[in-house]
Design an enzyme around this catalytic site. Structure first.
Site, PDB file in Angstrom:
ATOM      1  N   CYS A  28       0.823  -1.215   0.000  1.00  0.00           N
ATOM      2  CA  CYS A  28       0.000   0.000   0.000  1.00  0.00           C
ATOM      3  C   CYS A  28       0.850   1.255   0.000  1.00  0.00           C
ATOM      4  O   CYS A  28       0.519   2.250  -0.650  1.00  0.00           O
ATOM      5  CB  CYS A  28      -0.923  -0.002   1.219  1.00  0.00           C
ATOM      6  N   HIS A  68      -1.703   0.853   7.062  1.00  0.00           N
ATOM      7  CA  HIS A  68      -2.146   1.129   5.696  1.00  0.00           C
ATOM      8  C   HIS A  68      -1.694   2.514   5.255  1.00  0.00           C
ATOM      9  O   HIS A  68      -1.494   3.414   6.076  1.00  0.00           O
ATOM     10  CB  HIS A  68      -3.664   1.023   5.591  1.00  0.00           C
ATOM     11  N   ASN A  80      -7.837   4.943  -2.430  1.00  0.00           N
ATOM     12  CA  ASN A  80      -7.271   3.721  -1.880  1.00  0.00           C
ATOM     13  C   ASN A  80      -6.681   2.867  -3.004  1.00  0.00           C
ATOM     14  O   ASN A  80      -6.798   3.218  -4.186  1.00  0.00           O
ATOM     15  CB  ASN A  80      -8.361   2.957  -1.111  1.00  0.00           C
TER      16      ASN A  80
END
Length: 398
Positions: free
Chosen positions: A66, A334, A355
């Site tokens: 991520c 994250h 995202n």
């Protein structure tokens, strides 16, 4: 950040075990599917205040990358801000080079540093500075027939390899372990091209970074907020995925959102790292906030209604933020890309967040994060230093 929630009371131990085996991203997304309400999207009425141009939503697949997806998305928006035609940058090029550097650090530290897929925003900047950049079309990291990242086998093998190196079976390390280690990574991700053609011109990763991407790695700063360190100084952010022990600037908690607001309103997007394994973060519904009432004190009806329209929020304090960091209820799990500001029907502002989990949620890969959640659960943010308000920049001496 590595997409592994570390709250046993929220995430079952079996989920954590499988996450550590290399499926962290899939398991985190699956664990968050329960955090949803039936009529959420029709109950919120969002109106954009600021929306910074950004590239398409990606899917990091079964990989804890991520940090690379969000930071490269951030760089792509920087290209747009600078008037350049954006290029989809290879996220796995950044990750591959970070894995090589992380392996070297692991051996130098006799195994006493984190391994795995995890990393931080500064890793992308550091790899850009040292290795350059390549387009996604040139280096996909999909080297054995898959159409999405699937890193569990590679992660297990390279960890076993490095542990064998650290055990020092010859009594003295050979010069060949680094070659063997890099070859193992390249067997899974593919060899990085020394030169490649792009739009009819030949480049190296270094010349592509300089001539096409064109950012200056020294223009970007990472900022956090913890009471235990002096404000307006730098400190080493003590999270496992800060394997290179890079430092971040320390500001007061409310200044985190002051900085984000100033950046967005002046055309600068922001990379956000933090904790998303709270029950008040719904990936399915695309909403994150800090409930006024603790989850354990809610009725079943209140829990079912959590994301059906705007709700009152708790007012977060610096003491709350520090305590959450200290007791592992805020973990560095994250990284995402803040690309704008939106208001709900009551006038409350949220950040528009891009995202890297694909487009399967209510807002096609984006979500709306309240400012209280953003400053409560952030472990760090990264942005162009000109996005920092002048008064704060002066205190930080940047």
């Amino acid at each position: 950040m590595h997409n592994i929630p570390l709250k046993p009371i929220i995430v079952a131990a079996s989920l954590i075990a499988s996450a550590l085996a290399g499926n962290a991203q899939d398991n985190l997304v699956n664990s968050l599917k329960i955090n949803a309400s039936e009529k959420s999207k029709e109950s919120f009425k969002f109106a954009d205040v600021v929306n910074i141009e950004n590239t398409s939503v990606k899917n990091q697949g079964s990989s804890g990358t991520c940090w690379s997806y969000s930071a490269n998305s951030f760089l792509e928006s920087e290209m747009i801000r600078m008037g350049k035609k954006p290029v989809e940058l290879s996220q796995i090029f950044s990750a591959r080079n970070a894995y090589v550097e992380k392996g070297r650090n692991y051996v130098r530290m006799h195994g006493s540093v984190a391994l795995g897929d995890g990393g931080a925003f500064h890793d992308v900047i550091n790899m850009y500075r040292k290795y350059g950049a390549v387009p996604q079309s040139v280096y996909t990291g999909l080297n054995y027939g898959t159409d999405k990242n699937k890193f569990a086998e590679m992660a297990a093998l390279i960890e076993g390899f490095l542990k064998a190196v650290v055990s020092n079976p010859n009594g003295e390390l050979t010069p060949n372990w680094e070659k063997a280690y890099a070859a193992m990574i390249d067997a899974y991700l593919g060899q990085v091209p020394k030169t490649f053609d792009y739009n009819g011109k030949k480049y190296t990763p270094e010349t592509f970074a300089k001539e096409v991407v064109g950012i200056n790695a020294d223009d970007y700063v990472e900022i956090s907020s913890l009471q235990e360190y002096p404000y307006y100084s730098k400190f080493v952010l003590m999270v496992p995925d800060n394997w290179n022990y890079d430092q971040v600037y320390n500001v007061k908690m409310n200044e985190l959102t002051d900085i984000i607001d100033n950046a967005l309103k002046n055309g600068y997007s922001v990379a956000w790292a933090g904790d998303v394994s709270e029950k008040s973060f719904s990936w399915k519904n695309g909403v994150a906030y800090v409930p006024e009432k603790k989850i354990e004190d809610m009725t079943a009806e209140e829990k079912a209604d959590m994301f059906n329209g705007p709700k009152k929020e708790a007012v977060v304090t610096e003491e709350m933020r520090q305590k959450a960091f200290d007791n592992y209820t805020t973990t560095d799990d994250h990284g995402m890309h803040i690309v704008g500001i939106s208001k709900d029907q009551n006038g409350k502002e949220y950040y528009i967040v891009k995202n890297s989990w694909g487009t399967t949620n209510d807002y096609k890969g984006y979500l709306y994060m309240s400012k209280e959640f953003a400053k409560y659960k952030a472990t760090a943010i990264m942005l162009h230093k000109k996005g920092v308000p002048a008064a704060i920049a002066s205190k930080l001496k940047i």
